[in-house]
Scaffold this motif. Structure first.
Motif, mmCIF file in Angstrom:
data_model
loop_
_atom_site.group_PDB
_atom_site.id
_atom_site.type_symbol
_atom_site.label_atom_id
_atom_site.label_comp_id
_atom_site.label_asym_id
_atom_site.label_seq_id
_atom_site.Cartn_x
_atom_site.Cartn_y
_atom_site.Cartn_z
ATOM 1 N N ARG A 129 0.072 2.744 -8.407
ATOM 2 C CA ARG A 129 -0.058 3.548 -9.623
ATOM 3 C C ARG A 129 -0.628 4.929 -9.290
ATOM 4 O O ARG A 129 -0.138 5.952 -9.763
ATOM 5 C CB ARG A 129 -0.981 2.813 -10.603
ATOM 6 N N ILE A 130 -1.619 4.954 -8.454
ATOM 7 C CA ILE A 130 -2.244 6.224 -8.070
ATOM 8 C C ILE A 130 -1.256 7.098 -7.300
ATOM 9 O O ILE A 130 -1.123 8.292 -7.559
ATOM 10 C CB ILE A 130 -3.518 5.966 -7.230
ATOM 11 N N ARG B 104 -4.878 12.484 -0.774
ATOM 12 C CA ARG B 104 -5.157 11.149 -1.320
ATOM 13 C C ARG B 104 -3.935 10.245 -1.398
ATOM 14 O O ARG B 104 -3.980 9.166 -1.993
ATOM 15 C CB ARG B 104 -5.795 11.212 -2.712
ATOM 16 N N MET B 105 -2.818 10.677 -0.845
ATOM 17 C CA MET B 105 -1.618 9.838 -0.849
ATOM 18 C C MET B 105 -1.827 8.589 0.013
ATOM 19 O O MET B 105 -1.188 7.571 -0.194
ATOM 20 C CB MET B 105 -0.439 10.665 -0.315
ATOM 21 N N CYS B 106 -2.727 8.673 0.966
ATOM 22 C CA CYS B 106 -2.951 7.564 1.900
ATOM 23 C C CYS B 106 -3.968 6.558 1.360
ATOM 24 O O CYS B 106 -4.431 5.692 2.092
ATOM 25 C CB CYS B 106 -3.436 8.112 3.233
ATOM 26 N N MET B 107 -4.294 6.691 0.085
ATOM 27 C CA MET B 107 -5.284 5.816 -0.544
ATOM 28 C C MET B 107 -4.918 4.338 -0.368
ATOM 29 O O MET B 107 -3.756 3.964 -0.535
ATOM 30 C CB MET B 107 -5.313 6.157 -2.030
ATOM 31 N N VAL B 108 -5.893 3.524 -0.032
ATOM 32 C CA VAL B 108 -5.697 2.076 0.064
ATOM 33 C C VAL B 108 -6.867 1.380 -0.631
ATOM 34 O O VAL B 108 -7.905 2.002 -0.883
ATOM 35 C CB VAL B 108 -5.618 1.594 1.540
ATOM 36 N N GLU B 109 -6.699 0.105 -0.901
ATOM 37 C CA GLU B 109 -7.766 -0.662 -1.539
ATOM 38 C C GLU B 109 -8.453 -1.484 -0.456
ATOM 39 O O GLU B 109 -7.768 -2.151 0.320
ATOM 40 C CB GLU B 109 -7.122 -1.583 -2.591
ATOM 41 N N ILE B 110 -9.771 -1.417 -0.416
ATOM 42 C CA ILE B 110 -10.485 -2.225 0.576
ATOM 43 C C ILE B 110 -11.455 -3.171 -0.127
ATOM 44 O O ILE B 110 -11.917 -2.885 -1.235
ATOM 45 C CB ILE B 110 -11.276 -1.368 1.605
ATOM 46 N N VAL B 111 -11.742 -4.271 0.542
ATOM 47 C CA VAL B 111 -12.795 -5.159 0.054
ATOM 48 C C VAL B 111 -13.885 -5.164 1.112
ATOM 49 O O VAL B 111 -13.661 -5.511 2.269
ATOM 50 C CB VAL B 111 -12.275 -6.602 -0.184
ATOM 51 N N LYS B 112 -15.071 -4.687 0.689
ATOM 52 C CA LYS B 112 -16.200 -4.612 1.612
ATOM 53 C C LYS B 112 -17.416 -5.235 0.931
ATOM 54 O O LYS B 112 -17.761 -4.824 -0.180
ATOM 55 C CB LYS B 112 -16.457 -3.129 1.945
#
Ligand code: FES
Length: 179
Positions: A85-86, A48-56
């Protein structure tokens, strides 16, 4: 090949349909930290280090960029406040295996009990042995905080000679200590 256009950190990016957000970002020169992802291995989605925020469709979500496919019109933030933060929390949880990212994310030490986290459970050693070497000499043993890669009986000599997965281990010594 069909392409889609998306936005990553405000930059318009084109990527082949079916590519992951991580692949699209990489091709566009945008860095996303990873630990369980390796080009030689199938995507796994463990760290989960590659987590990103998306808007869909107007909805904001957090997704693992190594698994999530690009889509036309998708908007991606790789370094939002929530994402950072994550990542910091993940670095602390998997200390010391992930100290490679500690400086970059300004994490000086972990709040969590030492000794619990020598393995990040990224599975690269187990997956490399199965997917690339086709040997299946390693497996995951135990559950929860006791879960660790382990060597199947009878493979010790063979593993000592191969050692190809050692270099993939974020702790460096995690697999080595079991072979
Ligand atoms: S690199 Fe995506 S979950 Fe590990």
């Amino acid at each position: 090949m069909e392409h889609v256009t998306l936005e990553i950190n405000g930059k318009s990016v084109q990527a082949p349909k079916g590519a992951t957000i991580l692949q699209a970002a990489k091709a566009a020169g945008i860095k996303i930290p990873t630990l369980c992802s390796d080009d030689k291995l199938e995507p796994y989605g463990a760290c989960r280090m590659c987590m990103v925020e998306i808007v869909k469709h107007g909805r904001v979500r957090l997704v693992a960029s190594c698994l999530f496919p690009v889509e036309e019109g998708l908007s991606v933030q790789t370094d939002s406040e929530k994402v950072m933060r994550i990542r910091k929390m993940i670095i602390e949880l998997l200390w010391p295996a992930w100290q490679q990212y500690a400086d970059e994310y300004g994490v000086a030490k972990s709040r969590f009990q030492p000794g619990m986290t020598d393995c990040s459970l990224c599975g690269q050693c187990v997956r490399y042995c199965a997917e690339v070497k086709k040997e299946n000499a390693l497996y995951f043993k135990g559950r929860g905080i006791d879960r660790r890669p382990a060597l199947i009986d009878g493979f010790r000599d063979q593993c000592s000679q191969c050692r190809e997965c050692f270099g993939l281990c974020s702790g460096g010594w995690v697999v080595a200590s079991r072979v």
